[in-house]
Design a protein around this motif. Sequence first.
Motif, PDB file in Angstrom:
ATOM      1  N   ILE A 113      79.119  64.064  83.940  1.00  0.00           N
ATOM      2  CA  ILE A 113      78.968  64.190  85.171  1.00  0.00           C
ATOM      3  C   ILE A 113      77.921  63.520  85.747  1.00  0.00           C
ATOM      4  N   LEU A 114      76.940  63.070  84.741  1.00  0.00           N
ATOM      5  CA  LEU A 114      75.584  62.312  85.214  1.00  0.00           C
ATOM      6  C   LEU A 114      75.979  60.978  84.972  1.00  0.00           C
ATOM      7  N   ALA A 115      77.139  60.404  84.541  1.00  0.00           N
ATOM      8  CA  ALA A 115      77.788  59.562  84.217  1.00  0.00           C
ATOM      9  C   ALA A 115      77.935  58.874  85.634  1.00  0.00           C
ATOM     10  N   ASP A 116      78.395  59.844  86.382  1.00  0.00           N
ATOM     11  CA  ASP A 116      79.028  60.082  87.762  1.00  0.00           C
ATOM     12  C   ASP A 116      78.451  59.524  88.984  1.00  0.00           C
ATOM     13  N   LEU A 117      76.554  60.517  88.338  1.00  0.00           N
ATOM     14  CA  LEU A 117      75.710  60.016  89.474  1.00  0.00           C
ATOM     15  C   LEU A 117      75.163  59.144  89.289  1.00  0.00           C
ATOM     16  N   ALA A 118      74.440  58.262  87.783  1.00  0.00           N
ATOM     17  CA  ALA A 118      74.452  56.967  87.647  1.00  0.00           C
ATOM     18  C   ALA A 118      74.314  56.355  88.590  1.00  0.00           C
TER      19      ALA A 118
ATOM     20  N   MET B  37      85.235  44.461  85.685  1.00  0.00           N
ATOM     21  CA  MET B  37      84.782  44.511  84.975  1.00  0.00           C
ATOM     22  C   MET B  37      83.463  44.552  84.525  1.00  0.00           C
ATOM     23  N   ILE B  38      83.226  45.494  83.652  1.00  0.00           N
ATOM     24  CA  ILE B  38      81.504  45.961  83.369  1.00  0.00           C
ATOM     25  C   ILE B  38      81.206  45.151  82.335  1.00  0.00           C
ATOM     26  N   THR B  39      80.363  44.766  82.358  1.00  0.00           N
ATOM     27  CA  THR B  39      79.329  43.820  81.514  1.00  0.00           C
ATOM     28  C   THR B  39      78.966  45.153  79.707  1.00  0.00           C
ATOM     29  N   SER B  40      78.736  44.317  79.430  1.00  0.00           N
ATOM     30  CA  SER B  40      77.564  45.367  78.502  1.00  0.00           C
ATOM     31  C   SER B  40      76.415  45.545  79.152  1.00  0.00           C
ATOM     32  N   ASN B  41      75.939  44.382  79.507  1.00  0.00           N
ATOM     33  CA  ASN B  41      74.278  45.304  79.916  1.00  0.00           C
ATOM     34  C   ASN B  41      74.006  46.186  80.945  1.00  0.00           C
ATOM     35  N   GLU B  42      75.721  45.811  81.897  1.00  0.00           N
ATOM     36  CA  GLU B  42      75.639  47.255  82.835  1.00  0.00           C
ATOM     37  C   GLU B  42      76.083  48.510  82.800  1.00  0.00           C
ATOM     38  N   ARG B  43      77.186  48.027  81.110  1.00  0.00           N
ATOM     39  CA  ARG B  43      76.913  49.451  80.525  1.00  0.00           C
ATOM     40  C   ARG B  43      75.643  49.913  79.803  1.00  0.00           C
TER      41      ARG B  43
ATOM     42  N   LEU C 242      73.758  51.879  82.134  1.00  0.00           N
ATOM     43  CA  LEU C 242      74.172  53.056  83.228  1.00  0.00           C
ATOM     44  C   LEU C 242      74.126  54.388  82.226  1.00  0.00           C
ATOM     45  N   VAL C 243      73.772  53.446  80.473  1.00  0.00           N
ATOM     46  CA  VAL C 243      73.373  55.331  79.271  1.00  0.00           C
ATOM     47  C   VAL C 243      71.942  55.116  80.130  1.00  0.00           C
TER      48      VAL C 243
ATOM     49  N   LEU D 107      68.032  60.804  83.741  1.00  0.00           N
ATOM     50  CA  LEU D 107      68.540  62.228  84.927  1.00  0.00           C
ATOM     51  C   LEU D 107      68.542  63.182  83.828  1.00  0.00           C
ATOM     52  N   LYS D 108      69.069  62.763  82.428  1.00  0.00           N
ATOM     53  CA  LYS D 108      68.755  63.921  81.403  1.00  0.00           C
ATOM     54  C   LYS D 108      67.933  64.630  81.406  1.00  0.00           C
ATOM     55  N   SER D 109      66.478  63.971  81.583  1.00  0.00           N
ATOM     56  CA  SER D 109      65.235  63.765  80.876  1.00  0.00           C
ATOM     57  C   SER D 109      64.730  65.050  82.418  1.00  0.00           C
ATOM     58  N   LEU D 110      65.691  64.530  83.909  1.00  0.00           N
ATOM     59  CA  LEU D 110      64.942  65.764  84.175  1.00  0.00           C
ATOM     60  C   LEU D 110      64.666  66.396  84.871  1.00  0.00           C
TER      61      LEU D 110
END
Length: 151
Positions: free
Chosen positions: A30-35, A1-7, A10-11, A17-20
Amino acid sequence: MITSNERLLLVEKVIILKSLTIFSDTPENILADLAPLMQEEDFEKETLLFREGDTGDCMFIIHRGEVRIHKNNTTLAVLKEKEVFGELSLLDAETRSASASCQTDCTLFRIDQEPFYELIDARPEVARGFIKILCQRLRAQNEKSVQSRNL
């Protein structure tokens, strides 16, 4: 299970990634799959990340610090936060064309080739960002070449 810290992490990675430039046109889902492929690593000043001639199998994103790209004692570039290097190694396993060393203490994100290949098989849109940035770099290099001939 993903904790709020891990989430949250990820964000944060998606935002990075979006800033690059290489991923600026890639949709967030798609970036959420790459992160999750981004492995955070800390390095001390003067750490040699890779040597010219090493086989490449990953790329790096600078989160904090400065990285010097060099051939022997000649500095080719000094890269800073939110810059990417070694990206060609995600596309092929050829040898590195230069060496990379930490000019300062650094925090880098590493993305390895094999998981990246699996992602672009499922999400070809990710490859578009790479193609775009590589074309821009090639055009810039061509322009530099033309300018140096005209001097």
